[in-house]
Design a protein around this motif. Structure first.
Motif, PDB file in Angstrom:
ATOM      1  N   ASP A 152      24.095  17.473  22.306  1.00  0.00           N
ATOM      2  CA  ASP A 152      25.020  18.575  22.616  1.00  0.00           C
ATOM      3  C   ASP A 152      24.190  19.765  23.104  1.00  0.00           C
ATOM      4  O   ASP A 152      23.880  20.688  22.355  1.00  0.00           O
ATOM      5  N   ARG A 153      23.836  19.726  24.386  1.00  0.00           N
ATOM      6  CA  ARG A 153      22.919  20.730  24.925  1.00  0.00           C
ATOM      7  C   ARG A 153      23.548  22.121  24.924  1.00  0.00           C
ATOM      8  O   ARG A 153      22.853  23.127  24.730  1.00  0.00           O
ATOM      9  N   THR A 154      24.845  22.215  25.117  1.00  0.00           N
ATOM     10  CA  THR A 154      25.505  23.522  25.148  1.00  0.00           C
ATOM     11  C   THR A 154      25.355  24.240  23.808  1.00  0.00           C
ATOM     12  O   THR A 154      24.970  25.418  23.752  1.00  0.00           O
ATOM     13  N   VAL A 155      25.642  23.526  22.733  1.00  0.00           N
ATOM     14  CA  VAL A 155      25.489  24.123  21.399  1.00  0.00           C
ATOM     15  C   VAL A 155      24.021  24.433  21.130  1.00  0.00           C
ATOM     16  O   VAL A 155      23.686  25.486  20.565  1.00  0.00           O
ATOM     17  N   ALA A 156      23.147  23.535  21.554  1.00  0.00           N
ATOM     18  CA  ALA A 156      21.718  23.748  21.313  1.00  0.00           C
ATOM     19  C   ALA A 156      21.228  25.017  22.010  1.00  0.00           C
ATOM     20  O   ALA A 156      20.471  25.807  21.430  1.00  0.00           O
ATOM     21  N   LEU A 157      21.642  25.213  23.254  1.00  0.00           N
ATOM     22  CA  LEU A 157      21.213  26.408  23.992  1.00  0.00           C
ATOM     23  C   LEU A 157      21.786  27.677  23.365  1.00  0.00           C
ATOM     24  O   LEU A 157      21.105  28.708  23.289  1.00  0.00           O
ATOM     25  N   GLY A 158      23.032  27.613  22.906  1.00  0.00           N
ATOM     26  CA  GLY A 158      23.606  28.779  22.238  1.00  0.00           C
ATOM     27  C   GLY A 158      22.866  29.116  20.960  1.00  0.00           C
ATOM     28  O   GLY A 158      22.597  30.292  20.669  1.00  0.00           O
ATOM     29  N   PRO A 195      17.123  26.963  13.204  1.00  0.00           N
ATOM     30  CA  PRO A 195      16.269  25.845  13.636  1.00  0.00           C
ATOM     31  C   PRO A 195      16.889  24.485  13.351  1.00  0.00           C
ATOM     32  O   PRO A 195      16.696  23.536  14.135  1.00  0.00           O
ATOM     33  N   GLU A 196      17.631  24.368  12.236  1.00  0.00           N
ATOM     34  CA  GLU A 196      18.303  23.102  11.946  1.00  0.00           C
ATOM     35  C   GLU A 196      19.375  22.822  12.991  1.00  0.00           C
ATOM     36  O   GLU A 196      19.541  21.681  13.442  1.00  0.00           O
ATOM     37  N   LEU A 197      20.107  23.872  13.381  1.00  0.00           N
ATOM     38  CA  LEU A 197      21.173  23.703  14.367  1.00  0.00           C
ATOM     39  C   LEU A 197      20.604  23.316  15.732  1.00  0.00           C
ATOM     40  O   LEU A 197      21.136  22.425  16.417  1.00  0.00           O
ATOM     41  N   VAL A 198      19.510  23.959  16.138  1.00  0.00           N
ATOM     42  CA  VAL A 198      18.895  23.635  17.426  1.00  0.00           C
ATOM     43  C   VAL A 198      18.453  22.168  17.440  1.00  0.00           C
ATOM     44  O   VAL A 198      18.737  21.417  18.382  1.00  0.00           O
ATOM     45  N   GLU A 199      17.739  21.745  16.386  1.00  0.00           N
ATOM     46  CA  GLU A 199      17.257  20.366  16.348  1.00  0.00           C
ATOM     47  C   GLU A 199      18.402  19.368  16.316  1.00  0.00           C
ATOM     48  O   GLU A 199      18.407  18.367  17.039  1.00  0.00           O
ATOM     49  N   ALA A 259      27.263  20.092   9.869  1.00  0.00           N
ATOM     50  CA  ALA A 259      26.968  20.968   8.720  1.00  0.00           C
ATOM     51  C   ALA A 259      26.397  22.296   9.180  1.00  0.00           C
ATOM     52  O   ALA A 259      26.807  23.366   8.703  1.00  0.00           O
ATOM     53  N   ALA A 260      25.435  22.262  10.113  1.00  0.00           N
ATOM     54  CA  ALA A 260      24.786  23.498  10.555  1.00  0.00           C
ATOM     55  C   ALA A 260      25.764  24.415  11.280  1.00  0.00           C
ATOM     56  O   ALA A 260      25.756  25.638  11.086  1.00  0.00           O
ATOM     57  N   ARG A 261      26.633  23.860  12.105  1.00  0.00           N
ATOM     58  CA  ARG A 261      27.621  24.691  12.816  1.00  0.00           C
ATOM     59  C   ARG A 261      28.561  25.352  11.822  1.00  0.00           C
ATOM     60  O   ARG A 261      28.882  26.547  11.937  1.00  0.00           O
ATOM     61  N   ALA A 262      29.013  24.603  10.823  1.00  0.00           N
ATOM     62  CA  ALA A 262      29.912  25.180   9.816  1.00  0.00           C
ATOM     63  C   ALA A 262      29.191  26.257   9.005  1.00  0.00           C
ATOM     64  O   ALA A 262      29.765  27.304   8.700  1.00  0.00           O
ATOM     65  N   GLY A 263      27.920  26.016   8.690  1.00  0.00           N
ATOM     66  CA  GLY A 263      27.178  26.979   7.880  1.00  0.00           C
ATOM     67  C   GLY A 263      26.886  28.262   8.615  1.00  0.00           C
ATOM     68  O   GLY A 263      27.037  29.362   8.065  1.00  0.00           O
ATOM     69  N   VAL A 264      26.457  28.145   9.875  1.00  0.00           N
ATOM     70  CA  VAL A 264      26.127  29.343  10.650  1.00  0.00           C
ATOM     71  C   VAL A 264      27.347  30.251  10.785  1.00  0.00           C
ATOM     72  O   VAL A 264      27.237  31.482  10.783  1.00  0.00           O
ATOM     73  N   GLY A 265      28.521  29.649  10.847  1.00  0.00           N
ATOM     74  CA  GLY A 265      29.736  30.449  11.017  1.00  0.00           C
ATOM     75  C   GLY A 265      30.089  31.297   9.827  1.00  0.00           C
ATOM     76  O   GLY A 265      30.831  32.284   9.959  1.00  0.00           O
ATOM     77  N   GLY A 299      17.745  11.502  10.107  1.00  0.00           N
ATOM     78  CA  GLY A 299      17.988  11.136  11.492  1.00  0.00           C
ATOM     79  C   GLY A 299      19.451  11.036  11.856  1.00  0.00           C
ATOM     80  O   GLY A 299      19.799  10.500  12.917  1.00  0.00           O
ATOM     81  N   ARG A 300      20.321  11.539  11.009  1.00  0.00           N
ATOM     82  CA  ARG A 300      21.760  11.538  11.299  1.00  0.00           C
ATOM     83  C   ARG A 300      22.124  12.894  11.900  1.00  0.00           C
ATOM     84  O   ARG A 300      22.726  13.757  11.247  1.00  0.00           O
ATOM     85  N   HIS A 301      21.740  13.078  13.130  1.00  0.00           N
ATOM     86  CA  HIS A 301      21.800  14.404  13.728  1.00  0.00           C
ATOM     87  C   HIS A 301      23.224  14.879  13.991  1.00  0.00           C
ATOM     88  O   HIS A 301      23.476  16.085  13.986  1.00  0.00           O
ATOM     89  N   ASP A 302      24.149  13.949  14.194  1.00  0.00           N
ATOM     90  CA  ASP A 302      25.532  14.375  14.389  1.00  0.00           C
ATOM     91  C   ASP A 302      26.086  15.015  13.122  1.00  0.00           C
ATOM     92  O   ASP A 302      26.787  16.030  13.176  1.00  0.00           O
ATOM     93  N   ARG A 303      25.755  14.448  11.964  1.00  0.00           N
ATOM     94  CA  ARG A 303      26.213  15.031  10.701  1.00  0.00           C
ATOM     95  C   ARG A 303      25.469  16.331  10.401  1.00  0.00           C
ATOM     96  O   ARG A 303      26.046  17.274   9.857  1.00  0.00           O
ATOM     97  N   ALA A 304      24.192  16.379  10.756  1.00  0.00           N
ATOM     98  CA  ALA A 304      23.440  17.636  10.593  1.00  0.00           C
ATOM     99  C   ALA A 304      24.043  18.722  11.473  1.00  0.00           C
ATOM    100  O   ALA A 304      24.155  19.896  11.055  1.00  0.00           O
ATOM    101  N   LEU A 305      24.447  18.351  12.686  1.00  0.00           N
ATOM    102  CA  LEU A 305      25.057  19.307  13.608  1.00  0.00           C
ATOM    103  C   LEU A 305      26.354  19.864  13.032  1.00  0.00           C
ATOM    104  O   LEU A 305      26.591  21.079  13.068  1.00  0.00           O
TER     105      LEU A 305
END
Length: 926
Positions: free
Chosen positions: A735-741, A724-728, A706-712, A698-704
């Motif tokens: 962060d709706r902007t990142v989620a929509l992207g 799917p991890e990044l969207v969630e 990690a997922a942003r760094a990994g996708v790159g 449930g630590r979604h900021d930290r998941a965000l």
């Protein structure tokens, strides 16, 4: 060293070894352990002459009631594949018929008893392990390998594998070596050092005729550092005056050279014909007295006459030809005139049977050559082919390298240089590979030769881990090969594509390679699996998934019948097809099939790659116990091969389990090491695991983060699984902007694939960013579709997300609790602790008390080890002990040993009870 005679085979030493009480006690313990059914391994190492061989002789003499197998590495045989192993196993070859067919055929092939495809070296290792295990069933076995520093590489690798897998066999395996060979590193070892002063003094006095003054003895002992051979050898023929005056020049780092000089002085005192006999014996590694006699006769020497006055104890010719010490052999050979050496090798070549032993004959001819000789070069090339067929890659490289030097014709020399470079690459000698490809480039006479040399250079670059350089080089090689060898060009294109998209995330190279692949002419006779994979991958980059998916789906079907040799050649690229098209069942089938096939042929160097895919798939399916067994198997392979493998499966497993402390530490360590090594794929894989872990907690900021760094930095497959991890994470972090992207990227990746995996995850992602009836319908669609897949964790997460969303509407609390309860029970049964905790907290907040499911401690015995768990699972599936041993690369007796421990821990007595006991145990520990 020994003082007195040794009672060989009597189980005792008549006088004993001076100053070796502790070493002998350890060897006695090894023998005693083998007598009680326990395996023991030891590498004795130390300087030349320090007494390793004497300790091995002691062990031989003390091994009462044991069968003793002996072998010795020979410096001149280091290029002959499996030479040392053959020495060791010859007495057991009558037992080959009792081995499983693949293992029997592997040994028959490497020992030249049958023709066949080159067996994987680890299948050879398993075959030797089974052979020793079988032989030890009659009586305990002692295997002694002296001069292990001179083992050929194939034998060293095989025996290193065997040494690491021995466990429950009554086998003692001991090596004597100056330095532990690379392939024996990590095994139990004992450094043999010089004798203590008192023992060294006693040994010195036992071999000096005149009584030496105490200060002279002390000087000799000090300057020999207690080396027994030096104490025995260096005083020979010296007066007390010369000893007192001369030993002051001796230093520890020159000791082997001084011992050799002592031997040389004795050799120089022998008659010329006697010296030539010693030279022939030094150049002939087999130790065959008849071969030495006939070679001597070729040089006009009668053996009886030459040895009439003896050899001053330097050489014994009885049932075998034996030197006083390996330093004598090297002293004789190195000190001989170059012309005499060539004459000795030529004589040996002439008396070596060209049919029975063509490779030794070829090597003797090469050593006798004074100038380029096409006949000899061709013999060496044929020897390389035979070595390659036996799986002796190092030997094949050595034969080809020597063949190049003896080739007169330039075009032929270039062809052989390319072959030598390729063989050196396969043997892992990148420096030699570069040298020979440079030579081929320099002298190439045709475009075909230049193209093949460039291909080998490209593969060297890829093998060296120069990821950004490899794809464009491989692309250039493929283009050059098109008009010359279309089949090889297609395989090279596929390797280049994977280097750009799977090994790295090189978009520019991927585009160029894909465009070139699109331009390939259609194959004759319709597309095969390889052609479909190439076409689909090319379309994936150039036209997008909509165009690629139908072709890749056809490829998945075609890959089902791909022969194992093709999988070993380019199957690692083909296995990515199922994930690309989101085919969970196809992914399970192809990875299960290829792992079974790769296991069957013993391809341990390739097996971890496929185990990683199988393990990742198994985690995604939610069978975490099976995934843990796969991780354990992969770690066992790592231990056997000494080659560390990627941590993807283990990272994802611990993250999915929600073991926060363990997973976080492992993720951080992998990221630190991978960033230092420039391995971006490994970094991305660790970030994916981190995103899973933190979303579960449930630590979604930290998941965000990690997922942003990994996708790159992720490759094609990792990126699509990470979305799917990044969207969630982004949606829950606000962060709706990142989620929509991320959702847009997910649509691009999944929308063209009409599979329940793709559409179920896509619906779940869309639901996170939707409201009202639209969100409700999407959550229901996600659950419905994911229920038809094998993906239990993703289904449970759909229930969790839907339940969390329903909780926002007080009127739907009961419905929310039903989905949260389902999610909690699924997570708990799978073993996803973090997600289960998240579901439990939401359920309690929704008004339903939850009694936490706690693991019970097994009442019988203790928890299983990873290997016990593997063996228990396989035995419960009906596999026999030999079948379990073949799959896990252990002996059948070791499998039985672990299974007995499983029975004891479960409180059962038979296999019939095993399945029910395991099911009951799982229920108690879930």
């Amino acid at each position: 060293m020994a003082v007195g005679q040794r009672g060989r085979g009597t189980g005792r030493v008549d006088v004993g070894l001076l100053g070796r009480r502790e070493e002998c006690a350890l060897l006695d313990q090894m023998i005693a352990a083998a007598g009680t059914g326990q395996s023991r391994v030891l590498v004795l190492h130390g300087a030349p002459g320090v007494g390793k061989s004497a300790l091995l002789e002691y062990m031989d003499s003390a091994a009462t009631g044991m069968r003793v197998l002996q072998a010795a590495g020979v410096e001149s045989e280091m290029e002959l594949a499996f030479a040392t192993l053959h020495q060791l196993c010859v007495p057991l070859l009558d037992r080959l018929t009792g081995l499983p067919a693949p293992q029997r055929e592997a040994l028959e092939t490497v020992f030249g008893r049958r023709a066949g495809t080159p067996p994987e070296r680890f299948l050879v290792g398993l075959a030797v392990l089974s052979l020793l295990s079988d032989a030890s069933g009659d009586r305990p076995l002692l295997c002694v390998v002296d001069d292990a520093q001179w083992m050929d590489r194939a034998s060293a690798q095989t025996l290193g594998f065997v040494a690491r897998r021995l466990l429950a066999e009554p086998v003692a395996l001991v090596f004597g070596s100056r330095q532990p060979p690379q392939d024996l590193l990590g095994l139990p070892e004992l450094e043999v050092t010089g004798l203590k002063d008192a023992d060294a003094d006693a040994l010195l006095q036992s071999v000096t005729r005149a009584r030496l003054d105490r200060h002279i003895r002390e000087r000799v002992v000090a300057e020999t550092q207690g080396n027994p051979l030096a104490l025995l050898e260096l005083p020979r023929g010296l007066s007390a005056t010369r000893m007192a005056g001369g030993f002051g020049l001796l230093h520890a780092d020159t000791l082997p050279g001084r011992i050799e000089q002592s031997f040389l002085a004795r050799i120089d005192a022998l008659p010329e014909q006697t010296r030539l006999v010693l030279l022939i014996a030094a150049a002939e590694p087999v130790g065959d007295p008849d071969l030495v006699r006939r070679a001597a006769e070729r040089l006009g020497i009668t053996l009886a006459t030459a040895l009439e006055d003896g050899t001053d104890g330097l050489l014994t010719i009885e049932a075998r030809v034996t030197f006083r010490h390996p330093l004598v052999r090297s002293a004789v050979y190195r000190a001989a005139d170059a012309g005499d050496r060539r004459a000795a090798h030529l004589a040996l070549a002439e008396v070596t049977d060209a049919q029975a032993d063509p490779d030794r004959r070829a090597w003797h001819l090469a050593s006798a050559a004074t100038r380029p000789d096409e006949t000899v070069a061709a013999e060496l090339e044929r020897s390389a082919d035979r070595a390659q067929a036996r799986g002796g890659l190092t030997a094949a490289a050595a034969f080809l390298q020597r063949s190049v030097a003896l080739t007169i014709d330039t075009p032929r020399r270039v062809d052989r240089a390319v072959a030598a470079a390729d063989a050196s690459l396969q043997a892992g000698d990148l420096d030699a590979a570069r040298a020979f490809v440079d030579s081929a480039d320099r002298d190439a006479q045709s475009e075909s030769q230049r193209a093949r040399a460039h291909l080998v250079r490209s593969m060297i670059t890829f093998a060296a881990g120069l990821d950004k350089q490899a794809p464009p080089m491989l692309l250039a090689s493929a283009r050059r090969l098109e008009p010359l060898d279309m089949e090889l060009a297609r395989e090279t294109y596929l390797t280049a594509w994977c280097a750009a998209t799977l090994a790295t995330a090189d978009a520019g190279s991927a585009q160029a390679i894909s465009e070139a692949m699109r331009g390939l002419a259609p194959p004759h006779g319709g597309p095969r699996a390889l052609d479909l994979v190439i076409e689909g991958y090319a379309l994936l980059i150039t036209e997008g998934r909509g165009a690629a998916i139908p072709v890749l789906q056809r490829a998945v079907t075609a890959l089902g019948e791909l022969p194992v040799q093709d999988f070993l050649k380019w199957g690692w690229a083909a296995c990515s097809v199922s994930p690309v098209v989101w085919d969970d069942r196809g992914m399970r089938e192809i990875f299960t099939r290829v792992v079974d096939r790769v296991r069957a042929v013993g391809a341990l160097t390739e097996l971890p790659l496929y185990l990683s895919g199988l393990g990742t798939m198994t985690v995604l399916h939610g069978d975490l116990a099976a995934a843990a067994a796969i991780v354990a198997e992969s770690e066992g392979v790592d231990a056997a091969t000494g080659v560390p493998m990627a941590q993807y499966t283990k990272l994802l497993l611990t993250a999915t389990q929600g073991k926060e402390a363990e997973a976080a530490a492992r993720i951080a360590a992998v990221i630190e090491q991978a960033e230092a090594d420039g391995q971006l794929n490994a970094v991305a894989g660790a970030q994916w695991a981190a995103a899973v872990l933190h979303n579960g907690l449930g630590r979604h900021d930290r998941a965000l983060s990690a997922a942003r760094a990994g996708v790159g930095t992720a490759n094609l497959i990792l990126c699509q699984w990470m979305l799917p991890e990044l969207v969630e994470a982004a949606a829950r972090a606000g962060d709706r902007t990142v989620a929509l992207g991320a959702l847009d990227s997910m649509v691009e990746a999944a929308a063209p694939c009409d599979t329940d995996w793709a559409q179920g995850l896509l619906a779940r992602c869309r639901a996170l960013l939707s409201d009202g009836a639209a969100a409700d319908g999407l959550y229901r669609e996600a659950i419905e579709r994911l229920e038809r897949t094998l993906l239990r964790p993703d289904l449970a997460r759909a229930h969790l997300l839907y339940g969390e969303w329903l909780c926002m509407d007080d009127r739907r609390r009961a419905e929310a609790r039903a989905h949260l309860r389902t999610a909690y029970e699924m997570f708990a049964s799978i073993g996803m602790e973090a997600f289960a905790g998240r579901a439990r907290d939401r359920l309690q907040a929704a008004g339903e008390p939850v009694r936490e499911r706690s693991a019970k401690t097994r009442t019988v015995g203790t928890p299983f080890t990873a290997q016990e768990a593997q063996i228990a699972r396989l035995a419960s599936e009906g596999l026999t002990n030999p079948e379990i041993g073949a799959q896990l690369f252990i002996s059948a007796r070791t499998a039985e040993y672990h299974l007995r421990k499983v029975f004891m821990k479960l409180g059962i007595t038979s296999r019939r009870q095993l399945r029910d006991a395991l099911l009951d145990d799982t229920a108690h520990t879930a």
